[in-house]
Enzyme design. Structure first.
Site, mmCIF file in Angstrom:
data_model
loop_
_atom_site.group_PDB
_atom_site.id
_atom_site.type_symbol
_atom_site.label_atom_id
_atom_site.label_comp_id
_atom_site.label_asym_id
_atom_site.label_seq_id
_atom_site.Cartn_x
_atom_site.Cartn_y
_atom_site.Cartn_z
ATOM 1 N N SER A 194 -93.936 -53.920 25.509
ATOM 2 C CA SER A 194 -94.704 -54.899 24.592
ATOM 3 C C SER A 194 -94.370 -56.390 24.447
ATOM 4 O O SER A 194 -93.080 -56.465 24.526
ATOM 5 C CB SER A 194 -94.950 -54.253 23.529
HETATM 6 N N1 SAH Z 1 -92.777 -49.297 23.144
HETATM 7 C C1 SAH Z 1 -92.694 -49.435 24.572
HETATM 8 C C2 SAH Z 1 -94.206 -49.752 25.031
HETATM 9 C C3 SAH Z 1 -94.582 -48.829 25.659
HETATM 10 S S1 SAH Z 1 -96.306 -48.996 26.583
HETATM 11 C C4 SAH Z 1 -91.594 -50.620 24.867
HETATM 12 O O1 SAH Z 1 -91.089 -51.366 23.917
HETATM 13 O O2 SAH Z 1 -91.353 -50.800 26.113
HETATM 14 C C5 SAH Z 1 -96.887 -47.291 25.953
HETATM 15 C C6 SAH Z 1 -96.124 -45.993 26.242
HETATM 16 O O3 SAH Z 1 -97.034 -45.103 25.802
HETATM 17 C C7 SAH Z 1 -96.248 -45.711 27.763
HETATM 18 O O4 SAH Z 1 -95.245 -45.714 28.341
HETATM 19 C C8 SAH Z 1 -97.242 -44.548 28.089
HETATM 20 O O5 SAH Z 1 -96.774 -43.624 28.945
HETATM 21 C C9 SAH Z 1 -97.244 -44.127 26.567
HETATM 22 N N2 SAH Z 1 -98.082 -42.921 26.341
HETATM 23 C C10 SAH Z 1 -99.402 -43.010 26.464
HETATM 24 N N3 SAH Z 1 -100.044 -41.823 25.754
HETATM 25 C C11 SAH Z 1 -99.063 -41.207 25.132
HETATM 26 C C12 SAH Z 1 -98.851 -40.099 24.418
HETATM 27 N N4 SAH Z 1 -99.989 -39.513 24.126
HETATM 28 N N5 SAH Z 1 -97.711 -39.535 24.022
HETATM 29 C C13 SAH Z 1 -96.520 -40.390 24.335
HETATM 30 N N6 SAH Z 1 -96.360 -41.368 25.105
HETATM 31 C C14 SAH Z 1 -97.678 -41.975 25.228
#
Ligand code: SAH
Length: 208
Positions: free
Chosen positions: A59
């Site tokens: 993010s």
């Molecule tokens: N907080 C992260 C940003 C991640 S983007 C950072 O700081 O890098 C969102 C993430 O959510 C992705 O890696 C995706 O694989 C995950 N995601 C999507 N749906 C999900 C679910 N139902 N449960 C857990 N993770 C999920």
């Protein structure tokens, strides 16, 4: 001499609404480049989301800071993050509360994030693999829940796992061609209410 993360705080976060000194300090103390692949590291302090593995993103720093600030984690609190991705937001959050549980559905991302967090000494973060729309019942309830992927509604399991007095920040899809609405949900005396924070663009929350 200031570090790149300290300059990010001064130039990108302070001028754009991040006022909580604890949050600014946490953002200054986490090296974002360590959560990126080597070829992406030169972009680490640009204020935007960047590609990580599995077609996902880390993010934007300003969005991480504003989400954490809105959730107002306290030093003795337990936090849940849904969507570990690179582990960056979990690292920031871990500086501000007692313990963080972060769930990722992609095992490869979870494993990589877990390694990075351990290598950098973020010892109060636990990475779990699973569908975060179910929350993580074994450690519930949580004072803080941060969701880093957008759903069309707030998963019931997450509101159920919010402690009394707890705060949840989550992007909600409101229409196919519209930005998502980042919301702050608060539970008080059994009642859950929300207010909108600002429009955002997150990857979708994939359930099931
Ligand atoms: N907080 C992260 C940003 C991640 S983007 C950072 O700081 O890098 C969102 C993430 O959510 C992705 O890696 C995706 O694989 C995950 N995601 C999507 N749906 C999900 C679910 N139902 N449960 C857990 N993770 C999920």
């Amino acid at each position: 001499m200031s570090t790149p993360a300290e300059r990010m705080v001064a130039e990108q976060l302070r001028p754009h609404g991040v006022t909580d000194e604890r949050v600014l300090q946490a953002m200054a103390s986490v090296p974002r480049e360590e959560f990126l692949a080597p070829r992406m590291r030169r972009h680490a302090y640009e204020d935007r989301a960047l590609a990580i593995e599995c077609g996902q993103t880390i993010s934007q720093p300003l969005v991480v800071a504003l989400m954490v600030q809105a959730a107002a984690p306290q030093a003795d609190e337990l936090a849940l993050e849904v969507g570990t991705g690179s582990g960056y937001a979990a690292a920031v959050l871990s500086r501000l509360c007692r313990r963080v549980i972060t769930i990722e559905r992609e095992p490869a991302l979870a494993e990589h994030a877990s390694e990075t967090l351990r290598r950098l000494g973020f010892d109060n973060v636990e990475v779990a693999v699973g569908d975060g729309s179910e929350g993580w019942p074994p450690s519930a309830p949580y004072h803080v829940i941060l969701v880093a992927a957008a759903a069309s509604g707030v998963p019931q399991a997450l509101t159920d796992q919010l402690a009394d007095g707890g705060r949840m920040v989550i992007p909600v899809s409101v229409g196919p061609d519209e930005p998502q609405d980042l919301r702050l949900y608060v539970r008080r005396a059994g009642e859950v209410t929300y207010r909108s924070l600002f429009p955002v663009l997150f990857v979708p929350l994939r359930t099931g």
